[in-house]
Design a protein around this motif. Structure first.
Motif, mmCIF file in Angstrom:
data_model
loop_
_atom_site.group_PDB
_atom_site.id
_atom_site.type_symbol
_atom_site.label_atom_id
_atom_site.label_comp_id
_atom_site.label_asym_id
_atom_site.label_seq_id
_atom_site.Cartn_x
_atom_site.Cartn_y
_atom_site.Cartn_z
ATOM 1 N N ARG A 45 54.903 -17.663 22.707
ATOM 2 C CA ARG A 45 55.430 -17.535 21.344
ATOM 3 C C ARG A 45 55.921 -18.859 20.757
ATOM 4 O O ARG A 45 55.771 -19.099 19.560
ATOM 5 N N TYR A 46 56.538 -19.693 21.598
ATOM 6 C CA TYR A 46 57.197 -20.890 21.063
ATOM 7 C C TYR A 46 56.741 -22.180 21.732
ATOM 8 O O TYR A 46 57.410 -23.209 21.615
ATOM 9 N N ALA A 47 55.619 -22.141 22.422
ATOM 10 C CA ALA A 47 55.050 -23.324 23.067
ATOM 11 C C ALA A 47 56.094 -23.970 23.978
ATOM 12 O O ALA A 47 56.650 -23.304 24.843
ATOM 13 N N TYR A 48 56.395 -25.241 23.761
ATOM 14 C CA TYR A 48 57.254 -25.989 24.679
ATOM 15 C C TYR A 48 58.726 -25.980 24.280
ATOM 16 O O TYR A 48 59.560 -26.644 24.910
ATOM 17 N N LEU A 49 59.072 -25.228 23.253
ATOM 18 C CA LEU A 49 60.414 -25.282 22.674
ATOM 19 C C LEU A 49 61.522 -25.045 23.694
ATOM 20 O O LEU A 49 62.566 -25.700 23.651
ATOM 21 N N LEU A 50 61.307 -24.119 24.634
ATOM 22 C CA LEU A 50 62.390 -23.689 25.521
ATOM 23 C C LEU A 50 62.252 -24.216 26.944
ATOM 24 O O LEU A 50 62.869 -23.683 27.870
ATOM 25 N N VAL A 51 61.512 -25.289 27.131
ATOM 26 C CA VAL A 51 61.435 -25.908 28.461
ATOM 27 C C VAL A 51 62.822 -26.282 28.953
ATOM 28 O O VAL A 51 63.158 -26.135 30.139
#
Length: 414
Positions: A45-51
């Protein structure tokens, strides 16, 4: 079970390899099917946003699991045993009830994850798959006793290796974007839904039963030890925790990166089944099969460790030792009922993670209180820096899990 005598101090000091194992068993909780669902959802859903959430959660987990191991080694008692010793009878029963509910929610996620994997691999009905997972986990529990502690650890570590291969393999076919990964290390959110997903990721990472269990595992492994062995055992435990959680953290991050690189922007990838289908379509059927095998190993290892933890919790709090096979059968029943009556595995996994969020603070807060207690821990009591770090961890976990609960009951779609 392994003895450590004064004569062995030099060997322990030179090499910690033979001392590794307990943290790897506890680390299985960090790569269970709940993690798969949360991390794939975040990446798709948010790609790498929440790494950054996974990096932070894993850093927290290193300290938390070491604190649990330290508590067990210094006191010779597990966290549930200390709680059982210090709480009133009414409080012990209340604490046990919530811990059992959390254990049931954990077991639910593990059995459902394994059932989904068998459905993906062999097109089995979910109920049949759940029964098979339960049966195999019963077989694995033959090795769960003090005499076979090392064998149980070896089996779990082997399953952890399969999990790692299953969830990392896709990255070699579809490497993540380096710029995106670096950008994902910057803490930020994009609206309410990302807060909810971040809380779910944290709730799926820091698992209550792993905290309770680790303090038991070290005492089972090193049940006969001399006082002078303690510094060397603590050193070995630090290595054990760091190595195990580096692997678990890498698996979790790999899942998110795989979803971000191969699934981002695609529809229908907010479930494990949808993600598997997308992985097959994007990366090929071989990677899809490897992913499903990793998911199956995750379910089998996690449900075995969960049963082990539940047995230790009951023994410590109620001083009742129920045969672990009987306990495994009893805890399997709710999972099979849900698979039979409401075969929506994705939603069941979501509910299980919400339930887990209630139990995390109840495990971490007493752990932090005990490890800073000089009367209990002596010279190994937490330093001011460790106290500060544990306070921050407790605050963040309570705040994010409170957000998970609040947003879930407000009906925010994750």
């Amino acid at each position: 079970m392994e003895d450590v005598s004064p004569d062995a101090k030099t060997a322990v000091k030179k090499s910690v390899g033979p001392m590794l194992g307990p943290a790897f068993v506890a680390a299985v909780a960090y790569v269970d099917p709940g993690n798969v669902a949360a991390n794939i959802t975040a990446g798709a859903r948010y790609a790498y946003l929440l790494v950054w959430v996974l990096v932070l959660a894993n850093a927290m987990a290193v300290l938390i699991q070491y604190q649990s191991a330290k508590l067990g080694l210094v006191t010779g008692m597990s966290l549930p045993q200390l709680l059982g010793q210090r709480l009133s009878k009414k409080s012990r029963i209340s604490f046990w009830i919530q811990a059992e509910i959390i254990a049931a929610a954990t077991d639910l996620a593990e059995v459902i994850g394994g059932a989904i994997a068998l459905q993906l691999l062999f097109d089995l009905p979910l109920l049949v798959g759940g029964a098979i997972v339960g049966g195999v986990s019963l077989t694995l529990l033959i090795f769960q006793n003090e005499k076979r502690q090392r064998q149980f650890e070896a089996i779990v570590i082997a399953l952890l290796a399969i999990i790692t291969l299953g969830f990392v393999a896709g990255l070699f076919i579809k490497p993540p974007d380096p710029v995106g990964m670096i950008g994902g290390l910057v803490p930020r959110f994009q609206g309410t839904e990302t807060v909810l997903i971040a809380a779910s990721m944290l709730g799926a990472t820091v698992m209550p039963h792993a905290i309770y269990l680790h303090s038991s595992l070290v005492n089972h492994r090193f049940s006969r030890r001399a006082k002078q062995d303690l510094p060397h055992l603590l050193r070995a435990s630090r290595h054990d925790v760091v190595y195990a959680l580096i692997i678990a953290g890498a698996v979790n991050i790999a899942l998110l990166l795989l979803a971000a690189s191969a699934l981002y922007g695609q529809t229908g990838t907010d479930s494990i089944e949808g993600a598997h289908h997308a992985i097959e379509s994007t990366l090929g059927p071989v990677i899809g099969v490897i992913f499903a095998i990793g998911l199956l190993a995750s379910g089998l290892a996690s449900t075995s460790v969960g049963s082990y933890a539940g047995s230790e919790i009951m023994d410590g709090l109620l001083h009742v030792r129920v045969p672990i096979f009987l306990r495994r059968i009893v805890t399997l029943i709710p999972a099979l009922l849900i698979l039979w009556l409401y075969p929506n595995p994705t939603w069941a996994l979501v509910i299980s993670q919400v339930a887990l969020s209630f139990g995390i603070p109840l495990a971490i807060i007493p752990l932090a209180a005990y490890t800073r207690n000089k009367e209990l821990m002596g010279t190994t009591a937490d330093s001011n820096g460790t106290k500060w770090a544990m306070n921050v961890i407790v605050f963040l976990i309570v705040a994010l899990n409170a957000a998970l609960i609040l947003l879930t009951f407000l009906g925010v779609d994750a």
